[in-house]
Design an enzyme around this catalytic site. Structure first.
Site, PDB file in Angstrom:
ATOM      1  CB  SER A  91       3.791  -3.727  -7.088  1.00  6.58           C
ATOM      2  OG  SER A  91       2.571  -3.044  -7.234  1.00  6.58           O
ATOM      3  CG  HIS A 116       0.259  -7.052  -5.926  1.00  5.94           C
ATOM      4  ND1 HIS A 116       0.662  -6.651  -4.672  1.00  5.94           N
ATOM      5  CD2 HIS A 116       0.428  -5.964  -6.720  1.00  5.94           C
ATOM      6  CE1 HIS A 116       1.043  -5.388  -4.709  1.00  5.94           C
ATOM      7  NE2 HIS A 116       0.899  -4.948  -5.937  1.00  5.94           N
TER       8      HIS A 116
END
Length: 224
Positions: A91, A116
């Site tokens: 992330s 993401h």
């Protein structure tokens, strides 16, 4: 007393690492973590901007705003910042990993990397919902732009890839452009001062990648 002793020992270890110009992120990235990391980066840069700073990252996620505070300072300091994935860089942590100095972004052999799109909940009055949605859209555009810039991938490709969790091995991370090499027994970054007799050379990494690693040539009679 036992708790105090452990706290003192923990800070002693952190201090020793800091003297070796090593900064460690080992938790979710929040404002507290960002403040600590930023202050260390600025301190080390002011002490000697000619020497690299090594940032070890083992984090699953975190606040985007806190992460961007660290990211901006990595690009602000004059020192090269070598980033090393340890465990997982997922992330927002993957943004820091890829945001290090190009040629000096690494991963341990068993680490995982994941990118993401930003997440966020929307609630409240209609006017607030519209503004929150706009902010989420802007955050996604920023993340896409950053990943595209440090990886060399097109905006369209990154937008497609981050629609869902995109996990990578270190080798896949090299192929994607997030890191430049893998640290193993043959390709290492010394964590202690290197003896003068150790000659640093640039050697080609794994076949097909054309990347370079720091490889110390240690004489047979040298042990360190």
């Amino acid at each position: 007393m036992e708790h105090q002793r452990r706290v003192v020992e923990e800070w002693d270890v952190i201090g020793m690492l800091l003297r070796e110009r090593i900064v460690f992120i080992g938790s979710e990235i929040n404002d507290f973590v960002a403040d600590a990391v930023v202050s260390k980066l600025l301190l080390l840069d002011s002490q000697d901007s000619r020497k690299d700073i090594r940032l070890f990252i083992n984090s699953t996620d975190g606040s985007l705003s806190a992460t961007m505070a660290i990211f901006d300072v990595i690009n602000l300091v004059r020192s090269d910042v070598s980033t090393i994935a340890l465990g997982i860089a997922a992330s927002t942590a993957a943004l820091l990993l890829g945001g290090g100095t190009k040629g000096k972004r690494f991963s341990m052999p068993s680490s995982r990397i994941m990118i993401h799109q930003p997440f966020g909940g929307i609630s409240g009055p209609v006017a607030s919902v519209e503004r929150q949605a706009k902010e989420l859209f802007n955050n996604k555009k920023m993340v896409v732009r950053i990943i595209s810039a440090f990886s060399g991938r097109s905006i369209g490709q990154v937008e497609k890839d981050i629609k869902r969790d995109y996990y990578m091995s270190p080798v896949e991370g090299i192929e994607y452009g997030i890191i430049d090499g893998i640290i193993d027994r043959d390709n290492i970054i010394p964590l202690v001062p290197v003896p003068d007799s150790v000659i640093s050379t640039q050697a080609t990494g794994r076949p097909g990648y054309g990347k370079k690693f720091f490889v110390p040539e240690i004489p047979d009679d040298e042990i360190y």
